[in-house]
Scaffold this motif. Structure first.
Motif, PDB file in Angstrom:
ATOM      1  N   UNK A 196      33.743  55.024  36.120  1.00  0.00           N
ATOM      2  CA  UNK A 196      33.772  53.595  35.768  1.00  0.00           C
ATOM      3  C   UNK A 196      35.199  53.099  35.663  1.00  0.00           C
ATOM      4  N   UNK A 197      36.055  53.871  35.025  1.00  0.00           N
ATOM      5  CA  UNK A 197      37.463  53.484  34.888  1.00  0.00           C
ATOM      6  C   UNK A 197      38.096  53.294  36.262  1.00  0.00           C
ATOM      7  N   UNK A 198      37.885  54.238  37.156  1.00  0.00           N
ATOM      8  CA  UNK A 198      38.436  54.141  38.510  1.00  0.00           C
ATOM      9  C   UNK A 198      37.885  52.942  39.270  1.00  0.00           C
ATOM     10  N   UNK A 199      36.583  52.679  39.126  1.00  0.00           N
ATOM     11  CA  UNK A 199      35.973  51.537  39.796  1.00  0.00           C
ATOM     12  C   UNK A 199      36.539  50.217  39.280  1.00  0.00           C
ATOM     13  N   UNK A 200      36.726  50.125  37.975  1.00  0.00           N
ATOM     14  CA  UNK A 200      37.278  48.895  37.402  1.00  0.00           C
ATOM     15  C   UNK A 200      38.731  48.690  37.823  1.00  0.00           C
ATOM     16  N   UNK A 201      39.507  49.768  37.863  1.00  0.00           N
ATOM     17  CA  UNK A 201      40.892  49.658  38.324  1.00  0.00           C
ATOM     18  C   UNK A 201      40.941  49.240  39.797  1.00  0.00           C
ATOM     19  N   UNK A 202      40.050  49.793  40.597  1.00  0.00           N
ATOM     20  CA  UNK A 202      39.981  49.420  42.007  1.00  0.00           C
ATOM     21  C   UNK A 202      39.530  47.968  42.173  1.00  0.00           C
ATOM     22  N   UNK A 203      38.617  47.525  41.315  1.00  0.00           N
ATOM     23  CA  UNK A 203      38.150  46.136  41.368  1.00  0.00           C
ATOM     24  C   UNK A 203      39.269  45.176  41.006  1.00  0.00           C
ATOM     25  N   UNK A 204      40.083  45.530  40.039  1.00  0.00           N
ATOM     26  CA  UNK A 204      41.237  44.701  39.674  1.00  0.00           C
ATOM     27  C   UNK A 204      42.189  44.581  40.868  1.00  0.00           C
ATOM     28  N   UNK A 205      42.456  45.688  41.518  1.00  0.00           N
ATOM     29  CA  UNK A 205      43.331  45.685  42.701  1.00  0.00           C
ATOM     30  C   UNK A 205      42.716  44.855  43.835  1.00  0.00           C
ATOM     31  N   UNK A 206      41.409  45.029  44.077  1.00  0.00           N
ATOM     32  CA  UNK A 206      40.701  44.282  45.117  1.00  0.00           C
ATOM     33  C   UNK A 206      40.764  42.779  44.827  1.00  0.00           C
TER      34      UNK A 206
END
Length: 102
Positions: free
Chosen positions: A18-28
């Motif tokens: 979840x942490x990785x997905x949220x960080x990737x979503x912020x970048x996206x």
């Protein structure tokens, strides 16, 4: 072309994932905004959902943008096309008026 999308996470993930997905979503989100493809974005308070207004040139570009969303594989994403409300209301009124003359 304008579209609104609603992204709701539907599949559970481990905290590390979840942490990785949220960080990737912020970048996206930052990338899409800087490219002018994401006009506005929101988190929906009290839920595991987000929404945004996309500006793209084609349905193919829309598909490309949505497939690239980091949460796509763990979410339900609903997309709605947006049209100008004033002409849409004029057309709806005309259509009803025509049907009343029958």
């Amino acid at each position: 072309m304008y579209f609104i999308f609603i992204c709701t996470t539907t599949y559970p993930t481990f905290p590390e994932t979840t942490l990785g997905l949220l960080q990737s979503t912020l970048k996206w989100t930052r990338k899409m905004k800087s490219e002018g493809k994401l006009e506005k974005s929101w988190s929906l308070a009290g839920s595991n959902s987000s929404a945004g207004i996309l500006v793209v040139k084609s349905h193919e570009e829309l598909d490309e943008v949505m497939i690239s969303h980091p949460l796509a594989s763990v979410s339900k994403i609903t997309v709605y096309p947006l049209i100008d409300q004033l002409p849409a209301l004029d057309k709806a009124i005309s259509s009803i008026q025509r049907s009343m003359k029958v």
